[in-house]
Design a protein around this motif. Structure first.
Motif, PDB file in Angstrom:
ATOM      1  N   PHE A 179       0.819  -1.207   0.000  1.00 18.01           N
ATOM      2  CA  PHE A 179       0.000   0.000   0.000  1.00 18.01           C
ATOM      3  C   PHE A 179       0.853   1.258   0.000  1.00 18.01           C
ATOM      4  CE2 PHE A 179      -2.271   3.347   2.384  1.00 18.01           C
ATOM      5  CZ  PHE A 179      -3.374   3.503   1.567  1.00 18.01           C
ATOM      6  N   SER A 180       1.985   1.230   0.703  1.00 19.26           N
ATOM      7  CA  SER A 180       2.780   2.444   0.914  1.00 19.26           C
ATOM      8  C   SER A 180       3.974   2.583  -0.022  1.00 19.26           C
ATOM      9  CB  SER A 180       3.290   2.487   2.364  1.00 19.26           C
ATOM     10  OG  SER A 180       4.126   1.362   2.633  1.00 19.26           O
ATOM     11  N   SER A 181       4.384   1.494  -0.663  1.00 17.62           N
ATOM     12  CA  SER A 181       5.581   1.531  -1.498  1.00 17.62           C
ATOM     13  C   SER A 181       5.280   2.093  -2.888  1.00 17.62           C
ATOM     14  CB  SER A 181       6.177   0.121  -1.632  1.00 17.62           C
ATOM     15  OG  SER A 181       7.217   0.112  -2.583  1.00 17.62           O
ATOM     16  N   LYS A 182       5.834   3.254  -3.198  1.00 17.55           N
ATOM     17  CA  LYS A 182       5.663   3.828  -4.527  1.00 17.55           C
ATOM     18  C   LYS A 182       6.339   2.952  -5.577  1.00 17.55           C
ATOM     19  CE  LYS A 182       5.272   8.629  -2.999  1.00 17.55           C
ATOM     20  NZ  LYS A 182       5.842   9.992  -3.097  1.00 17.55           N
ATOM     21  N   ARG A 183       7.437   2.335  -5.186  1.00 18.22           N
ATOM     22  CA  ARG A 183       8.160   1.460  -6.112  1.00 18.22           C
ATOM     23  C   ARG A 183       7.302   0.269  -6.519  1.00 18.22           C
ATOM     24  NH1 ARG A 183      14.071  -1.375  -4.894  1.00 18.22           N
ATOM     25  NH2 ARG A 183      14.224  -2.532  -6.877  1.00 18.22           N
ATOM     26  N   PHE A 184       6.638  -0.348  -5.531  1.00 19.20           N
ATOM     27  CA  PHE A 184       5.791  -1.498  -5.869  1.00 19.20           C
ATOM     28  C   PHE A 184       4.577  -1.065  -6.681  1.00 19.20           C
ATOM     29  CE2 PHE A 184       2.150  -4.277  -5.021  1.00 19.20           C
ATOM     30  CZ  PHE A 184       2.652  -5.458  -5.553  1.00 19.20           C
ATOM     31  N   GLN A 185       3.981   0.067  -6.325  1.00 20.92           N
ATOM     32  CA  GLN A 185       2.821   0.552  -7.071  1.00 20.92           C
ATOM     33  C   GLN A 185       3.183   0.835  -8.524  1.00 20.92           C
ATOM     34  OE1 GLN A 185      -0.348   0.704  -6.206  1.00 20.92           O
ATOM     35  NE2 GLN A 185       0.031  -0.062  -4.143  1.00 20.92           N
ATOM     36  N   GLU A 186       4.372   1.355  -8.737  1.00 21.01           N
ATOM     37  CA  GLU A 186       4.826   1.597 -10.106  1.00 21.01           C
ATOM     38  C   GLU A 186       5.051   0.273 -10.834  1.00 21.01           C
ATOM     39  OE1 GLU A 186       5.743   3.298 -13.573  1.00 21.01           O
ATOM     40  OE2 GLU A 186       4.969   4.338 -11.793  1.00 21.01           O
ATOM     41  N   GLU A 187       5.620  -0.699 -10.130  1.00 26.10           N
ATOM     42  CA  GLU A 187       5.815  -2.024 -10.734  1.00 26.10           C
ATOM     43  C   GLU A 187       4.477  -2.659 -11.082  1.00 26.10           C
ATOM     44  OE1 GLU A 187       7.992  -6.330  -9.739  1.00 26.10           O
ATOM     45  OE2 GLU A 187       8.012  -4.704  -8.259  1.00 26.10           O
ATOM     46  N   PHE A 188       3.496  -2.467 -10.207  1.00 27.82           N
ATOM     47  CA  PHE A 188       2.154  -2.991 -10.466  1.00 27.82           C
ATOM     48  C   PHE A 188       1.565  -2.380 -11.736  1.00 27.82           C
ATOM     49  CE2 PHE A 188      -2.403  -1.929  -9.917  1.00 27.82           C
ATOM     50  CZ  PHE A 188      -2.936  -3.198 -10.086  1.00 27.82           C
ATOM     51  N   ARG A 189       1.650  -1.060 -11.844  1.00 28.65           N
ATOM     52  CA  ARG A 189       1.100  -0.394 -13.032  1.00 28.65           C
ATOM     53  C   ARG A 189       1.840  -0.815 -14.297  1.00 28.65           C
ATOM     54  NH1 ARG A 189       0.544   3.842  -9.155  1.00 28.65           N
ATOM     55  NH2 ARG A 189       2.650   4.582  -9.604  1.00 28.65           N
ATOM     56  N   HIS A 190       3.154  -0.942 -14.191  1.00 24.59           N
ATOM     57  CA  HIS A 190       3.947  -1.347 -15.353  1.00 24.59           C
ATOM     58  C   HIS A 190       3.588  -2.760 -15.790  1.00 24.59           C
ATOM     59  CE1 HIS A 190       7.358  -1.785 -18.065  1.00 24.59           C
ATOM     60  NE2 HIS A 190       7.657  -2.913 -17.442  1.00 24.59           N
ATOM     61  N   THR A 191       3.446  -3.658 -14.816  1.00 22.62           N
ATOM     62  CA  THR A 191       3.105  -5.051 -15.129  1.00 22.62           C
ATOM     63  C   THR A 191       1.738  -5.132 -15.781  1.00 22.62           C
ATOM     64  OG1 THR A 191       4.437  -5.897 -13.292  1.00 22.62           O
ATOM     65  CG2 THR A 191       2.721  -7.350 -14.158  1.00 22.62           C
ATOM     66  N   LEU A 192       0.793  -4.348 -15.282  1.00 26.24           N
ATOM     67  CA  LEU A 192      -0.562  -4.396 -15.816  1.00 26.24           C
ATOM     68  C   LEU A 192      -0.620  -3.806 -17.223  1.00 26.24           C
ATOM     69  CD1 LEU A 192      -2.814  -5.654 -14.141  1.00 26.24           C
ATOM     70  CD2 LEU A 192      -3.747  -3.380 -13.774  1.00 26.24           C
ATOM     71  N   CYS A 193       0.196  -2.784 -17.472  1.00 21.84           N
ATOM     72  CA  CYS A 193       0.182  -2.133 -18.785  1.00 21.84           C
ATOM     73  C   CYS A 193       0.968  -2.918 -19.828  1.00 21.84           C
ATOM     74  CB  CYS A 193       0.760  -0.716 -18.681  1.00 21.84           C
ATOM     75  SG  CYS A 193      -0.290   0.445 -17.790  1.00 21.84           S
ATOM     76  N   SER A 194       2.107  -3.457 -19.426  1.00 22.96           N
ATOM     77  CA  SER A 194       2.959  -4.170 -20.390  1.00 22.96           C
ATOM     78  C   SER A 194       2.481  -5.592 -20.645  1.00 22.96           C
ATOM     79  CB  SER A 194       4.409  -4.205 -19.897  1.00 22.96           C
ATOM     80  OG  SER A 194       4.496  -4.857 -18.646  1.00 22.96           O
ATOM     81  N   ASN A 195       1.695  -6.117 -19.694  1.00 20.47           N
ATOM     82  CA  ASN A 195       1.115  -7.458 -19.863  1.00 20.47           C
ATOM     83  C   ASN A 195      -0.388  -7.323 -19.715  1.00 20.47           C
ATOM     84  OD1 ASN A 195       3.702  -9.352 -19.641  1.00 20.47           O
ATOM     85  ND2 ASN A 195       3.871  -7.768 -18.068  1.00 20.47           N
TER      86      ASN A 195
END
Length: 287
Positions: A267-283
């Motif tokens: 919830f608090s990690s900007k790094r993980f949230q960015e990884e989540f968005r990248h994973t969802l967009c690229s896959n």
């Protein structure tokens, strides 16, 4: 129009899954045949609803390329790899060790019997039977649906945190028939403590963060979600059996703590949230 159809299919998936599981799961209770061969068959027949429902939708609505992607993520080990398999085993082993230590050494509860673990030590080939039971008793029946079909669609609509909580809640109440079926862990919880029985549902919601986290870290590997589910059951209950209700709840609360810490990080990690968005967009999830 595409989003509307996707929403309708998701609602259809949850409706059929819950109706199927609750219908067959509660049938033995209403008919008074719990524990009989027919009652046991009906109960377990209902348990396969998430995977079977999802597979029907996949075969009926997915294109050839979408089905290929779906089954690759179901069965290919390359997304998960040794790293996340090892981390999953370590994570749930740590939860069980800490929970047992608190229960036995601090709260003076009885040590778990660990009959399955002893059987494996005496004959390592017994491990294959234990693993088979672990696969059938949850991941095989459920993960083609929960992670394989529903989670991506919830991610797209609600984001990581809300989607994980929504699926965790549905996953928790999906087990309602278990509360009334002798021999099931939820039934034992209800007999021992109403509070512990109620806590089971939020505990599933919090545990679901561990599944969603590994799912994203492994590029949406459905197999990885199944492995997290399997090793949580295997290392948190099956290998420890038999054990008292008290030690079982101590381990469950320990799992809530560890998975809750992971949820706070997600919830608090900007790094993980960015990884989540990248994973969802690229896959991009299949629709």
């Amino acid at each position: 129009m595409k989003k509307s159809n996707d929403r309708k299919q998701l609602i259809l998936f949850f409706t059929i899954t819950l109706a199927w599981t609750w219908g067959f799961g509660f049938a033995p209770v209403f008919m008074g045949i719990e524990g009989t061969p027919l009652g046991t068959f009906l109960f377990y027949f209902g348990g396969g609803a998430p995977s079977v429902t999802a597979l029907f939708i996949v075969f009926l609505t997915y294109s050839k390329e979408q089905r290929k992607d779906y089954f690759t993520r179901c069965f290919s080990f390359r997304y998960m790899g040794i790293k996340w398999l090892a981390l999953t085993v370590i994570f749930f082993t740590l939860i069980s060790v800490v929970g047992i230590w608190i229960g036995v050494c601090i709260l003076a509860y009885e040590m778990p019997g660990m009959n399955y673990a002893h059987a494996i030590v005496q004959n390592p080939f017994n491990l294959f039977g234990v693993l088979l039971i672990s696969v059938i008793s949850g991941p095989l029946n459920e993960e083609f649906g929960w992670r394989g079909y529903a989670l991506d669609r919830l991610f797209v609509r609600y984001g990581f945190t809300k989607a994980t909580l929504i699926l965790g809640f549905i996953w928790g109440i999906w087990h309602l028939a278990w509360y009334f079926t002798p021999g099931q862990a939820q039934y034992n919880l209800l007999q021992d403590s109403m509070f512990d029985a109620i806590v089971y549902i939020p505990s599933v919601m919090i545990f679901n963060f561990a599944v969603s986290y590994v799912y994203i870290k492994t590029k949406r590997s459905i197999l990885s979600g199944a492995m997290v589910h399997m090793f949580s059951n295997l290392l948190g209950s099956q290998l420890l059996s038999p054990y008292s209700a008290e030690i079982g709840m101590t381990i469950r609360y320990t799992k809530i703590f560890f998975c809750g810490c992971l949820a706070l990080y997600c919830f608090s990690s900007k790094r993980f949230q960015e990884e989540f968005r990248h994973t969802l967009c690229s896959n991009r999830p299949t629709a």
